[in-house]
Design a protein around this motif. Structure first.
Motif, PDB file in Angstrom:
ATOM      1  N   GLU A 120     -26.466   6.294  17.014  1.00 16.75           N
ATOM      2  CA  GLU A 120     -25.535   6.056  18.104  1.00 16.75           C
ATOM      3  C   GLU A 120     -26.170   5.088  19.106  1.00 16.75           C
ATOM      4  N   SER A 150     -25.682  13.878   4.896  1.00 21.00           N
ATOM      5  CA  SER A 150     -25.385  15.305   5.007  1.00 21.00           C
ATOM      6  C   SER A 150     -24.009  15.618   4.417  1.00 21.00           C
ATOM      7  N   VAL A 151     -23.093  14.647   4.445  1.00 27.82           N
ATOM      8  CA  VAL A 151     -21.784  14.883   3.816  1.00 27.82           C
ATOM      9  C   VAL A 151     -21.896  14.848   2.297  1.00 27.82           C
ATOM     10  N   LEU A 211     -12.006  11.168  16.646  1.00 23.95           N
ATOM     11  CA  LEU A 211     -11.841  11.469  18.075  1.00 23.95           C
ATOM     12  C   LEU A 211     -11.659  10.220  18.906  1.00 23.95           C
ATOM     13  N   LEU A 212     -12.491   9.208  18.629  1.00 24.89           N
ATOM     14  CA  LEU A 212     -12.455   7.978  19.426  1.00 24.89           C
ATOM     15  C   LEU A 212     -11.440   6.991  18.877  1.00 24.89           C
ATOM     16  N   GLU A 213     -10.699   7.415  17.868  1.00 28.82           N
ATOM     17  CA  GLU A 213      -9.671   6.567  17.246  1.00 28.82           C
ATOM     18  C   GLU A 213     -10.238   5.239  16.772  1.00 28.82           C
ATOM     19  N   PHE A 243     -25.216  11.347   8.989  1.00 23.36           N
ATOM     20  CA  PHE A 243     -23.892  11.784   8.550  1.00 23.36           C
ATOM     21  C   PHE A 243     -23.651  11.480   7.075  1.00 23.36           C
ATOM     22  N   ASP A 289     -23.356  18.032   1.317  1.00 23.77           N
ATOM     23  CA  ASP A 289     -22.358  19.099   1.424  1.00 23.77           C
ATOM     24  C   ASP A 289     -21.544  19.180   0.126  1.00 23.77           C
ATOM     25  N   PRO A 330     -15.951  12.474  11.909  1.00 25.39           N
ATOM     26  CA  PRO A 330     -15.174  13.174  12.956  1.00 25.39           C
ATOM     27  C   PRO A 330     -15.214  12.453  14.301  1.00 25.39           C
ATOM     28  N   ILE A 331     -16.364  11.904  14.679  1.00 28.31           N
ATOM     29  CA  ILE A 331     -16.440  11.221  15.975  1.00 28.31           C
ATOM     30  C   ILE A 331     -15.543   9.983  15.980  1.00 28.31           C
ATOM     31  N   ALA A 384     -19.301   4.331  17.372  1.00 31.25           N
ATOM     32  CA  ALA A 384     -19.018   5.117  18.586  1.00 31.25           C
ATOM     33  C   ALA A 384     -19.969   4.717  19.703  1.00 31.25           C
ATOM     34  N   GLY A 385     -21.246   4.556  19.375  1.00 31.77           N
ATOM     35  CA  GLY A 385     -22.226   4.131  20.374  1.00 31.77           C
ATOM     36  C   GLY A 385     -21.866   2.775  20.949  1.00 31.77           C
TER      37      GLY A 385
END
Lengths: 325, 325
Positions: free
Chosen positions: B219, B75-76, B278-280, B72, B79, B274-275, B248-249
Motif C-alpha cells: 500500500e 494468501s488467496v 470498497l474504494l470502487e 493478498f 486459500d 476487497p479493498i 488503493a495506496g
C-alpha cells in the motif's frame, strides 16, 4: 513411484516378500532379503526421509492450525512463523481448518503418530482440555491466552488490551461506545465481550444491543455497519473494531454517506494493518508478526532440547494515535 | 518421544540392537528382536505414520512453494489450495521461500526423497528447466505460464490480460499510460513489461521511464507513486497497477494531495481485492482463488491416478468496471 509393487516387480519377488522384509518378518531367505534391500537402494527408497525420521525420532516438521489463511491477522502470524521456520530449516504443515474440530484433531493425532515434531495452534475450535491430552506426545504452543495450562502460549492479554482501548476512548470524552467483533464465540472474542460489558457497567456508560455487532470479518461487513448507522435513532459516538480492514470498510462507507470521521462517528481499529496506516486509522497494535515468530522459536527450542516446561510469553500492545478517534 | 534411545531403555537392550532391528540387520537374536518390536508397538511407534507411508508409497502430503504468504495474491491462492486439500484429506507443507532458490530446491528434493507426493509451485525463482528435472519423482503443478513444459500449470495469460487492460484504457481515450509493477524480474512481471512496451510502440503512445515504477508490493509503495506525481512536469493520465492494495495506496494518497480520481489520475488495478471493491477501483480480476483450487485438484488427480500427462489450465480474466477509470 517406488512402492511395494514396483520393488517386487524389479526384485523379481512377491509383494508379500517385500512386505516381510520391510516389516522385519523372519521367514525370508537371506538371498531374497538382500535382493529386496538392494532394489530399494536402487530406487532411492533407502534415501526415503521417512525412514531417516524413523531412526532419528524427529521429522523436522511442525504443523500450524489456523482457521483462514486469507485473513490479515492469520497471514501475518503465519508470516512470522514461516520466517522463523525457514531460519531453523524446519518445514511447516498448514492446516487451514475453518474451525472444524475434527480437522484440528487430525493434526494433533499427527503429533501422537510422530509424523510431526510439534503443533502451533494459532486459533482453534478445540477446548484447552482436549489439547492438553496431546501434551505427552510432543510440544504444543498456542497463540491464545489459556491461563496456566501445561502447554506453552504466546498471547495478547485481550482483556487488558481491550480495556486499555476503552479507557483511552473514555478519557477522550466518548460515552456512547459501539463494538464490532469477529466470531462471536471465539475465545479472544469472548474475553473482549466480557471486558466491554464490565467496563460499561463499571462506568455507567450506555449499552445498546444494536451498537454491538458480531461476524465482522471483512471490509464489506464494516461497510454494512456504517449503513446500519444511517437509520439508527441514537448512534454510538465511536466504534471499537477488531480489525483495521473492517474499520476501513466502516470508514469508507460512512464517508460515502456524508458522515464525518471522527466527528460523526469515531473508529478505533486493531492490528495496525497497512490499510489502517493509509487511512490514518487509530489502532491497537498487538504485534502479530512477533506472535508467529515467538511461537515458532519456543516450539523449536522445546523440540531441540526436549524441555517441556511450558513457556508463557505475553506480548505488548500499544495504541497508535492517528486521525479517527 | 519414542526414539531409539527410549526404545532401547525400555526394552533393556542396546541402542545398537534397536538400530539393527530397524535396519533389518541379521545379527540379532530372535528373542531380542521380538522384545524390541513389542516395545515399539507399546510406544505407538508401530502406528508411526512414517512407517505406514513406507508401505503405501504415499505420504498424503503436498508441498506449496510461494514467496510471501502475507501478500493478498498468495494468501488467496493458498486459500484455494488449502480448501481443496482439506476436502481431499491432504496435508499441505508451506514453503514461504522469499524467492531463495536453495530453499525452493529443498522442497523439490523432498519430492525426490518421497517425503511428499507432489509440489505446487505458485511462484518461484527457479528456472523451468530445473523444475523439469524433478518430474520423474512425482507430479509438479505450477501457477505460472511455462509454455509446453512437461509439468502441469494453471495460469493466467499475463500477456493477453495486460494487453486487454491496455486496449480498454486506449478505447477510453487515454494516451499517457503509466505502469506500477511488483518484482521487476518476476516471470509474470517480465511478460507484462513486454506487453506494455509492445503495445505503446504499436499504437505510438508516449513512453516515459518515470511512468514505469517497479517494486510496488505494498500500500505504501502505491502512496509513494502518488507523491512522485506531484513534482512531475508531465504526468501520465492513468496507471495500470498490478495489485488493488497498491492501487488503493495510490488513490488514497493522491486524493490527500487534491488529485481527483479519475479526472487527474485514473487507476486500473489487478486482483479484485476487497479493498478495491470498497474504494470502487476498476480492476482486472484474474480468479486467484480458482487458481489455487484448480492447482490442487490437478495435482491430487495426478497423485491418485499416477497419470503424469501434463494438464494446462488457462484461467479467465475480466475487467471489472468501477469508478477509477
Amino acid at each position: 513411484m517406488a512402492n511395494i509393487k514396483e520393488i517386487a516387480r524389479i526384485a523379481g519377488v512377491s509383494v508379500t516378500t517385500v512386505s516381510r522384509v520391510l516389516n522385519n518378518h523372519p521367514y525370508v531367505s537371506e538371498s531374497k532379503r538382500a535382493t529386496v534391500l538392494q532394489t530399494i537402494e536402487q530406487l532411492h527408497y533407502a534415501r526415503n526421509m521417512n525412514a531417516v525420521h524413523l531412526s532419528t525420532g524427529r521429522t523436522g516438521t511442525v504443523a500450524v492450525i489456523l482457521p483462514y489463511i486469507n485473513l490479515f491477522y492469520f497471514s501475518v502470524v503465519m508470516d512470522g512463523l514461516a520466517h522463523e521456520a525457514l531460519l531453523a530449516q524446519y518445514r511447516l504443515i498448514l492446516c487451514q481448518s475453518n474451525y472444524a474440530p475434527d480437522e484440528e484433531l487430525k493434526v494433533l493425532e499427527m503429533l501422537r503418530n510422530k509424523e510431526i515434531d510439534g503443533v502451533v495452534v494459532v486459533s482453534t475450535a478445540l477446548l484447552p482440555e482436549v489439547i492438553e491430552e496431546y501434551m505427552e506426545y510432543g510440544p504444543v504452543v498456542t497463540c491464545q491466552d489459556n491461563g496456566e495450562r501445561r502447554f506453552s502460549s504466546v498471547y495478547i492479554e485481550h482483556y487488558a488490551a481491550f480495556r486499555h482501548g476503552l479507557e483511552y476512548l473514555k478519557d477522550k470524552g466518548y460515552r456512547k461506545i459501539g463494538y464490532c467483533e469477529g466470531r462471536q464465540n471465539g475465545s479472544s472474542a469472548s474475553i473482549r465481550q466480557t471486558a466491554f460489558q464490565a467496563f460499561l457497567a463499571e462506568h455507567q456508560l450506555p449499552f445498546r444491543q444494536e451498537w454491538m455487532v458480531f461476524d465482522c470479518m471483512t471490509e464489506e461487513s464494516g461497510a454494512a455497519v456504517a449503513r446500519s448507522l444511517l437509520p439508527m435513532e441514537e448512534r454510538p459516538e465511536v466504534f471499537m473494531v477488531t480489525g483495521d480492514h473492517v474499520a476501513a470498510g466502516l470508514i469508507i462507507e460512512a464517508r460515502k454517506h456524508g458522515l464525518r470521521i471522527p466527528e460523526d462517528i469515531a473508529v478505533l481499529g486493531f492490528d495496525n494493518q497497512p490499510i489502517g496506516r493509509l487511512l490514518e486509522i487509530s489502532t491497537i497494535d498487538n504485534h502479530l508478526y512477533d506472535m508467529g515468530a515467538a511461537a515458532f522459536r519456543i516450539i523449536h527450542e522445546q523440540i531441540r532440547t526436549g524441555n517441556r516446561q511450558p513457556v508463557y510469553r505475553k506480548l505488548d500492545y500499544e495504541i497508535i494515535e492517528r486521525g479517527t478517534v
